[in-house]
Scaffold this motif. Sequence first.
Motif, PDB file in Angstrom:
ATOM      1  N   LYS A 118     -14.549 -55.732  62.497  1.00 33.75           N
ATOM      2  CA  LYS A 118     -14.115 -57.083  62.148  1.00 33.75           C
ATOM      3  C   LYS A 118     -15.311 -58.030  62.106  1.00 33.75           C
ATOM      4  O   LYS A 118     -16.365 -57.739  62.679  1.00 33.75           O
ATOM      5  CB  LYS A 118     -13.087 -57.572  63.171  1.00 33.75           C
ATOM      6  CG  LYS A 118     -11.810 -56.744  63.197  1.00 33.75           C
ATOM      7  CD  LYS A 118     -10.849 -57.281  64.253  1.00 33.75           C
ATOM      8  CE  LYS A 118      -9.571 -56.452  64.303  1.00 33.75           C
ATOM      9  NZ  LYS A 118      -8.624 -56.943  65.343  1.00 33.75           N
ATOM     10  N   THR A 125      -4.968 -50.111  53.100  1.00 34.84           N
ATOM     11  CA  THR A 125      -5.189 -48.854  53.815  1.00 34.84           C
ATOM     12  C   THR A 125      -4.217 -47.784  53.346  1.00 34.84           C
ATOM     13  O   THR A 125      -4.605 -46.641  53.084  1.00 34.84           O
ATOM     14  CB  THR A 125      -5.027 -49.066  55.336  1.00 34.84           C
ATOM     15  OG1 THR A 125      -5.995 -50.014  55.774  1.00 34.84           O
ATOM     16  CG2 THR A 125      -5.193 -47.766  56.086  1.00 34.84           C
ATOM     17  N   LEU A 163     -13.902 -49.013  61.109  1.00 36.12           N
ATOM     18  CA  LEU A 163     -13.454 -50.342  60.679  1.00 36.12           C
ATOM     19  C   LEU A 163     -13.930 -51.370  61.703  1.00 36.12           C
ATOM     20  O   LEU A 163     -13.686 -51.225  62.897  1.00 36.12           O
ATOM     21  CB  LEU A 163     -11.926 -50.376  60.564  1.00 36.12           C
ATOM     22  CG  LEU A 163     -11.317 -49.568  59.414  1.00 36.12           C
ATOM     23  CD1 LEU A 163      -9.795 -49.636  59.462  1.00 36.12           C
ATOM     24  CD2 LEU A 163     -11.831 -50.075  58.060  1.00 36.12           C
ATOM     25  N   TRP A 171      -8.978 -53.676  53.988  1.00 39.82           N
ATOM     26  CA  TRP A 171     -10.372 -53.359  54.314  1.00 39.82           C
ATOM     27  C   TRP A 171     -11.176 -53.301  53.012  1.00 39.82           C
ATOM     28  O   TRP A 171     -10.623 -53.228  51.919  1.00 39.82           O
ATOM     29  CB  TRP A 171     -10.474 -52.003  55.015  1.00 39.82           C
ATOM     30  CG  TRP A 171     -10.096 -50.858  54.098  1.00 39.82           C
ATOM     31  CD1 TRP A 171      -8.831 -50.456  53.775  1.00 39.82           C
ATOM     32  CD2 TRP A 171     -10.998 -50.045  53.344  1.00 39.82           C
ATOM     33  NE1 TRP A 171      -8.882 -49.425  52.869  1.00 39.82           N
ATOM     34  CE2 TRP A 171     -10.196 -49.142  52.595  1.00 39.82           C
ATOM     35  CE3 TRP A 171     -12.378 -49.966  53.232  1.00 39.82           C
ATOM     36  CZ2 TRP A 171     -10.758 -48.194  51.735  1.00 39.82           C
ATOM     37  CZ3 TRP A 171     -12.945 -49.019  52.392  1.00 39.82           C
ATOM     38  CH2 TRP A 171     -12.127 -48.146  51.656  1.00 39.82           C
ATOM     39  N   ARG A 172     -12.476 -53.303  53.148  1.00 35.69           N
ATOM     40  CA  ARG A 172     -13.353 -53.135  51.981  1.00 35.69           C
ATOM     41  C   ARG A 172     -14.740 -52.675  52.441  1.00 35.69           C
ATOM     42  O   ARG A 172     -15.137 -52.909  53.588  1.00 35.69           O
ATOM     43  CB  ARG A 172     -13.480 -54.437  51.185  1.00 35.69           C
ATOM     44  CG  ARG A 172     -14.252 -55.559  51.893  1.00 35.69           C
ATOM     45  CD  ARG A 172     -14.589 -56.657  50.907  1.00 35.69           C
ATOM     46  NE  ARG A 172     -15.208 -57.828  51.514  1.00 35.69           N
ATOM     47  CZ  ARG A 172     -16.504 -57.941  51.801  1.00 35.69           C
ATOM     48  NH1 ARG A 172     -17.324 -56.911  51.612  1.00 35.69           N
ATOM     49  NH2 ARG A 172     -16.977 -59.061  52.324  1.00 35.69           N
ATOM     50  N   PHE A 216     -10.557 -56.873  48.755  1.00 34.94           N
ATOM     51  CA  PHE A 216     -10.128 -55.964  49.823  1.00 34.94           C
ATOM     52  C   PHE A 216      -9.174 -54.911  49.254  1.00 34.94           C
ATOM     53  O   PHE A 216      -8.542 -55.113  48.211  1.00 34.94           O
ATOM     54  CB  PHE A 216      -9.444 -56.747  50.947  1.00 34.94           C
ATOM     55  CG  PHE A 216     -10.408 -57.436  51.873  1.00 34.94           C
ATOM     56  CD1 PHE A 216     -10.737 -56.864  53.097  1.00 34.94           C
ATOM     57  CD2 PHE A 216     -11.003 -58.643  51.526  1.00 34.94           C
ATOM     58  CE1 PHE A 216     -11.626 -57.475  53.952  1.00 34.94           C
ATOM     59  CE2 PHE A 216     -11.901 -59.257  52.371  1.00 34.94           C
ATOM     60  CZ  PHE A 216     -12.211 -58.687  53.589  1.00 34.94           C
ATOM     61  N   TYR A 276     -16.813 -50.148  57.640  1.00 37.38           N
ATOM     62  CA  TYR A 276     -16.227 -50.944  56.570  1.00 37.38           C
ATOM     63  C   TYR A 276     -15.563 -52.156  57.194  1.00 37.38           C
ATOM     64  O   TYR A 276     -15.144 -52.128  58.359  1.00 37.38           O
ATOM     65  CB  TYR A 276     -15.238 -50.097  55.767  1.00 37.38           C
ATOM     66  CG  TYR A 276     -15.874 -48.816  55.282  1.00 37.38           C
ATOM     67  CD1 TYR A 276     -16.598 -48.778  54.102  1.00 37.38           C
ATOM     68  CD2 TYR A 276     -15.798 -47.651  56.048  1.00 37.38           C
ATOM     69  CE1 TYR A 276     -17.220 -47.605  53.679  1.00 37.38           C
ATOM     70  CE2 TYR A 276     -16.413 -46.481  55.640  1.00 37.38           C
ATOM     71  CZ  TYR A 276     -17.129 -46.464  54.461  1.00 37.38           C
ATOM     72  OH  TYR A 276     -17.760 -45.313  54.061  1.00 37.38           O
ATOM     73  N   LEU A 326     -12.890 -54.772  58.125  1.00 32.28           N
ATOM     74  CA  LEU A 326     -11.442 -54.917  58.290  1.00 32.28           C
ATOM     75  C   LEU A 326     -11.096 -56.400  58.312  1.00 32.28           C
ATOM     76  O   LEU A 326     -11.710 -57.180  59.034  1.00 32.28           O
ATOM     77  CB  LEU A 326     -10.993 -54.254  59.595  1.00 32.28           C
ATOM     78  CG  LEU A 326      -9.512 -54.382  59.957  1.00 32.28           C
ATOM     79  CD1 LEU A 326      -8.641 -53.608  58.968  1.00 32.28           C
ATOM     80  CD2 LEU A 326      -9.268 -53.890  61.392  1.00 32.28           C
ATOM     81  N   HIS A 327     -10.095 -56.784  57.518  1.00 29.26           N
ATOM     82  CA  HIS A 327      -9.684 -58.191  57.499  1.00 29.26           C
ATOM     83  C   HIS A 327      -9.007 -58.521  58.829  1.00 29.26           C
ATOM     84  O   HIS A 327      -8.033 -57.865  59.219  1.00 29.26           O
ATOM     85  CB  HIS A 327      -8.722 -58.444  56.342  1.00 29.26           C
ATOM     86  CG  HIS A 327      -8.608 -59.891  55.977  1.00 29.26           C
ATOM     87  ND1 HIS A 327      -8.078 -60.837  56.836  1.00 29.26           N
ATOM     88  CD2 HIS A 327      -8.969 -60.561  54.849  1.00 29.26           C
ATOM     89  CE1 HIS A 327      -8.112 -62.016  56.261  1.00 29.26           C
ATOM     90  NE2 HIS A 327      -8.649 -61.881  55.038  1.00 29.26           N
TER      91      HIS A 327
END
Length: 480
Positions: free
Chosen positions: A360, A333, A358, A392-393, A330, A382, A384-385
Amino acid sequence: MSRNVFSKNVSFIRNVGTSVKANKTWLFFESLVLEAANLKPGDRIEMTVVMDKRALVFKKSDIGDHVVSRRKRAGQTKERPLMDRCNEQISVVIRQRKRIDILVADGILIVREEQSFDFCVFDRPALQGSDLKKFRLMSLPSGAGLATKALESTGFFEPVFGGDILSEAVETYKFNFPDGASYWGDLRKLHPDYLEPVDAVWLSPSCTKYSLLVGQGSAGGFLEGMGPFYANLVLASQAKIVLIEEIIPYFGSRSYEHLKMLLQHSFPYITQMNLNAFDFGSPAGRNRGYVVMSQSPLENFKWPEPKIPDHRRPTIEQTIGKDWENRAPFRETRGTVMEGLLNKSGNNNFKADKNYTLVKPNDTRMAALVASYSKIQVTSSYLLHPDHPNLWRPFTSWEASRILDIPDDFGFPESISETKRMYMIGNGVDCRVAKAIGIEAAYHLMMSRLGANSNRPAPVQTESWMKVDPNGQFSFVLGA
């Protein structure tokens, strides 16, 4: 030269231009071409000049005077072959800066200028896959073969030919469909004589940014000119049905009008539908236009129209698997491009709060995966944790494959980078939609075949002491 040089089936065709080196014609054989011929670093190659046919034959031989060299790029564990040749003999047969076709069989490369396609000089080769028994499928441009794999997964289709101009796409297609033939080059240079008869064609015309340009100075496809080339290849394939997929604005272009009008005489039955992969259970929206053109009435073809209730929609985690947290690193931001995207402002749609920038793991909706996904942008999604809102990744190519429901037996060669994998996935189709259309197309082909067979007179069953001549006249067999 022996006329049975093509006793082995052609598995690959490369269309490319020659270069100049020391004022002589320079031939360069890329790794993909040599690997298609099962040639490896260290193999010896013998070159034969066939002057009356103006062709060169490169064949694996213990007495060959040239050795295939090796190439190993950083980050790759596998050595790949390379070969180039430049001498007076080649220059006499193949001119400088001319386009050539390289025909590839097992251990054999035949090079000749593009201008002539008289296969009879070599006994016209049967393309690899010509003996397959299911509905024979050609895909143009094939891309990496996502739609091809979706149709193959139905169990009704056998891929026999695919072609594209992108080397990574052709390499991936060959990796997944080794029993068929493939073409690497500009499809405008693909001569129809190379094509074996097929039952179905999946056509994904080059879109050339129709979504941005139609009606805004692009001439609406007037300057593209690919429609007649696609039509020519479809007609040469002798297909019975054509399946066309592209972004919706393409179907309002002049290029599509060319294609449609040229095919309409042979394929008079046409039906069109816009379908969104989200309606088929994908978390990623992917709205595309689809057209089916057939030689026989489409009364047995039905467009799939699934509607999945919101409470039954799969989450992103259910689609990509629960081990998403450890699959890729990850990013923070703060201090990254994502911080700028989240803070975009203005009265337009390019803001994070108007897109699924983003998402989840427990979300059920995300943005479409696009070819330019690796360029971080507000209109892509992308991950989002959920426990760390600053992390994010991007989604990985493996996860993107799950999102588009690409069959598990589809894979990428080791040599294809992650960026290129995402590019080809983003350029592909959602396999749920392609598979559903493929099932209907197969049903239509089967019903058409049964209908054609039903018009034939049933074979006459006779006793062993009787026979029937071609005119239907009965006679006795003496001594039976």
